[in-house]
Motif scaffolding. Structure first.
Motif, PDB file in Angstrom:
ATOM      1  N   GLU A   1       0.822  -1.206   0.000  1.00 32.57           N
ATOM      2  CA  GLU A   1       0.000   0.000   0.000  1.00 32.57           C
ATOM      3  C   GLU A   1       0.861   1.263   0.000  1.00 32.57           C
ATOM      4  OE1 GLU A   1      -2.589  -0.302   3.354  1.00 32.57           O
ATOM      5  OE2 GLU A   1      -4.039  -1.599   2.311  1.00 32.57           O
TER       6      GLU A   1
ATOM      7  N   VAL B   1       2.301   1.769  -3.456  1.00 28.28           N
ATOM      8  CA  VAL B   1       1.288   2.316  -4.367  1.00 28.28           C
ATOM      9  C   VAL B   1       1.146   3.821  -4.177  1.00 28.28           C
ATOM     10  CG1 VAL B   1      -1.179   2.341  -4.896  1.00 28.28           C
ATOM     11  CG2 VAL B   1       0.000   0.162  -4.601  1.00 28.28           C
TER      12      VAL B   1
ATOM     13  N   ASN C   1       3.916   5.706  -5.804  1.00 31.04           N
ATOM     14  CA  ASN C   1       3.752   5.774  -7.256  1.00 31.04           C
ATOM     15  C   ASN C   1       2.652   6.754  -7.656  1.00 31.04           C
ATOM     16  OD1 ASN C   1       5.446   3.595  -8.871  1.00 31.04           O
ATOM     17  ND2 ASN C   1       4.918   2.693  -6.892  1.00 31.04           N
TER      18      ASN C   1
END
Length: 309
Positions: A293, A296, A299
């Motif tokens: 998580e 992510v 990103n």
């Protein structure tokens, strides 16, 4: 001045990349997907998204493996389109992205060769983003010596192998150690490349790569408990481009159990939160879930910059 010339080489590709990002399924799409009762229902819903008709030619009943293959094929086509239109340094940057898949593919081929598995079976399991022209040289290797020579001479990963392994390392017991040594060399090289690039590339990518280096250090340490891997050998597998370097890595090298690893993480605010919320209870998020998580989110933050590529 470089900002003014950015669009000459990279403007079109940045537009494509942001378009791909906008095509990712939204929360509303996932809420609709969970209502689907069959894979054909899922196919029908996806036709109204940017995934369009990528399953249009697939007959019913659909299989999960078919959807997985088609999604991967879509990803590879889009990535290769970007790579084919890129010039340096973006071309080198995109090549670095493929190297992690190459590492996994080569480790798969090495393992399969040592177990005398059929080449066709191994190739079908390789990720297409990690394929390269010289893979044929690895296919024909039948002994560890031939495999070692093929890897060093005929793959884009040769620079990473030179300082990581020797011919005697190519046995079943050392495969995971080889993988970790390769990832260490790869991450450090990728980090150095992005650092030299400077600007937005360094700001965004160095943070992402530093986290990946630290995550690997945490996971390597935790997975080493109860194994024959010595503390000194474990320390040699840690990438040195993360926030844990040097003090955190030194502390991890001395750790004897999970609680000591967690105590190391407490000195780093972003990692302390991940360990605090992690659980091994069924239905709750594990440490690896929390790491994923956080990755992510890093990103997603990359798209907050104007010049992404």
């Amino acid at each position: 001045m470089n900002d003014f010339y950015f669009n000459v080489d990279n403007g079109y590709l940045e537009g494509l990349c942001r378009g791909f990002k906008c095509g990712i399924l939204k929360q509303a799409d996932y809420l609709n997907l969970v209502q689907c009762e069959t894979l054909d229902d899922l196919k029908l819903h996806l036709q109204s998204t940017d995934y369009g008709s990528f399953l249009a030619n697939e007959p019913s009943p659909l299989a999960v493996s078919t959807i997985d293959d088609k999604l991967r094929e879509k990803l590879v086509i889009e990535f290769q389109h970007l790579r084919n239109h890129a010039v340096d340094p973006l071309a080198t940057f995109l090549d670095f992205i493929t190297y992690s898949y190459m590492i996994d593919n080569i480790i798969l081929l090495i393992t399969g060769t040592l177990h005398q598995r059929p080449i066709a079976e191994l190739i079908s399991k390789c990720h297409p983003l990690g394929s390269f022209e010289q893979m044929e040289a690895i296919h024909v290797a039948s002994t560890p010596a031939e495999l070692y020579s093929a890897v060093l001479v005929d793959t884009p990963l040769a620079p990473f192998f030179v300082d990581c392994i020797c011919e005697q390392d190519l046995d079943e017991l050392n495969i995971e150690i080889i993988r970790n040594k390769l990832y260490k060399a790869y991450l450090e090289a990728f980090y150095s490349f992005c650092k030299r690039m400077g600007g937005t590339t360094a700001d965004v990518m160095c943070e992402i790569l530093a986290f990946e280096a630290d995550r690997r250090a945490f996971i390597i340490t935790i997975n080493s408990f109860g194994t024959e891997l010595s503390k000194d050998d474990r320390a040699k597998l840690y990438p040195t481009c993360g926030k844990l370097h040097p003090d955190g890595l030194a502390a991890l090298a001395r750790a004897d159990d999970y609680d000591q690893v967690k105590s190391v993480a407490e000195y780093y605010a972003e990692y302390a939160r991940l360990f605090e919320d992690a659980s091994n209870n069924p239905g709750e998020k594990t440490l690896e879930d929390k790491f994923f998580e956080y990755e992510v989110q890093l990103n997603v933050n990359a798209f907050m910059q104007q010049f992404l590529l």
